[in-house]
Motif scaffolding. Structure first.
Motif, mmCIF file in Angstrom:
data_model
loop_
_atom_site.group_PDB
_atom_site.id
_atom_site.type_symbol
_atom_site.label_atom_id
_atom_site.label_comp_id
_atom_site.label_asym_id
_atom_site.label_seq_id
_atom_site.Cartn_x
_atom_site.Cartn_y
_atom_site.Cartn_z
ATOM 1 N N CYS A 13 12.376 145.785 46.893
ATOM 2 C CA CYS A 13 12.615 145.463 45.308
ATOM 3 C C CYS A 13 14.383 145.371 45.262
ATOM 4 O O CYS A 13 14.747 144.582 44.657
ATOM 5 C CB CYS A 13 12.346 146.536 44.517
ATOM 6 S SG CYS A 13 10.497 146.757 44.445
ATOM 7 N N HIS A 39 7.227 139.436 48.941
ATOM 8 C CA HIS A 39 7.423 140.550 48.273
ATOM 9 C C HIS A 39 7.100 140.362 46.856
ATOM 10 O O HIS A 39 6.370 141.123 46.347
ATOM 11 C CB HIS A 39 8.908 141.481 48.462
ATOM 12 C CG HIS A 39 8.755 142.500 47.666
ATOM 13 N ND1 HIS A 39 8.098 143.776 47.771
ATOM 14 C CD2 HIS A 39 9.395 142.525 46.368
ATOM 15 C CE1 HIS A 39 8.367 144.512 46.838
ATOM 16 N NE2 HIS A 39 9.235 143.733 45.856
ATOM 17 N N CYS A 43 4.482 142.191 44.275
ATOM 18 C CA CYS A 43 5.099 143.320 43.510
ATOM 19 C C CYS A 43 5.485 142.868 41.872
ATOM 20 O O CYS A 43 6.259 141.930 41.737
ATOM 21 C CB CYS A 43 6.549 143.633 44.262
ATOM 22 S SG CYS A 43 7.314 144.861 43.118
ATOM 23 N N CYS A 46 8.931 143.031 40.371
ATOM 24 C CA CYS A 46 9.760 141.962 40.852
ATOM 25 C C CYS A 46 9.497 140.474 40.385
ATOM 26 O O CYS A 46 10.382 139.622 40.203
ATOM 27 C CB CYS A 46 9.907 141.842 42.305
ATOM 28 S SG CYS A 46 10.908 143.501 43.025
#
Ligand code: ZN
Length: 88
Positions: A13, A39, A43, A46
């Protein structure tokens, strides 16, 4: 309950927070781009952050483009006025 943001945020993050502008600008290496993209896909915070920054970037570009257009329009209008014999 963690007391600081530092403790709640993972390294992945943090990478997104630090590099999202380079990511959106396609300034990262292919490996770094893949890592961030992978990612962001898993997530939600994010993804939200990336979408917000993307929207912000788009708005900035749009406002810049609009200024360019109005300048161009003004020049064209003046040009047409001159062509039609108008002299200020
Ligand atoms: Zn994340």
């Amino acid at each position: 309950m963690p007391e600081t943001l530092q403790e709640t945020i993972s390294d992945e993050c943090k990478d997104v927070l630090l590099h999202v502008w380079d990511y959106l600008d396609a300034q990262l290496t292919p490996d770094a781009t893949d890592a961030l993209r992978a990612h962001i896909a898993v997530c939600p915070p994010c993804l939200q952050y990336q979408e917000f920054q993307e929207e912000y970037m788009r708005a900035m570009r749009a406002s810049r483009a609009k200024k360019g257009a109005s300048w161009f329009l003004k020049a064209r209008v003046l040009d047409e006025l001159f062509d039609s014999g108008y002299a200020p």
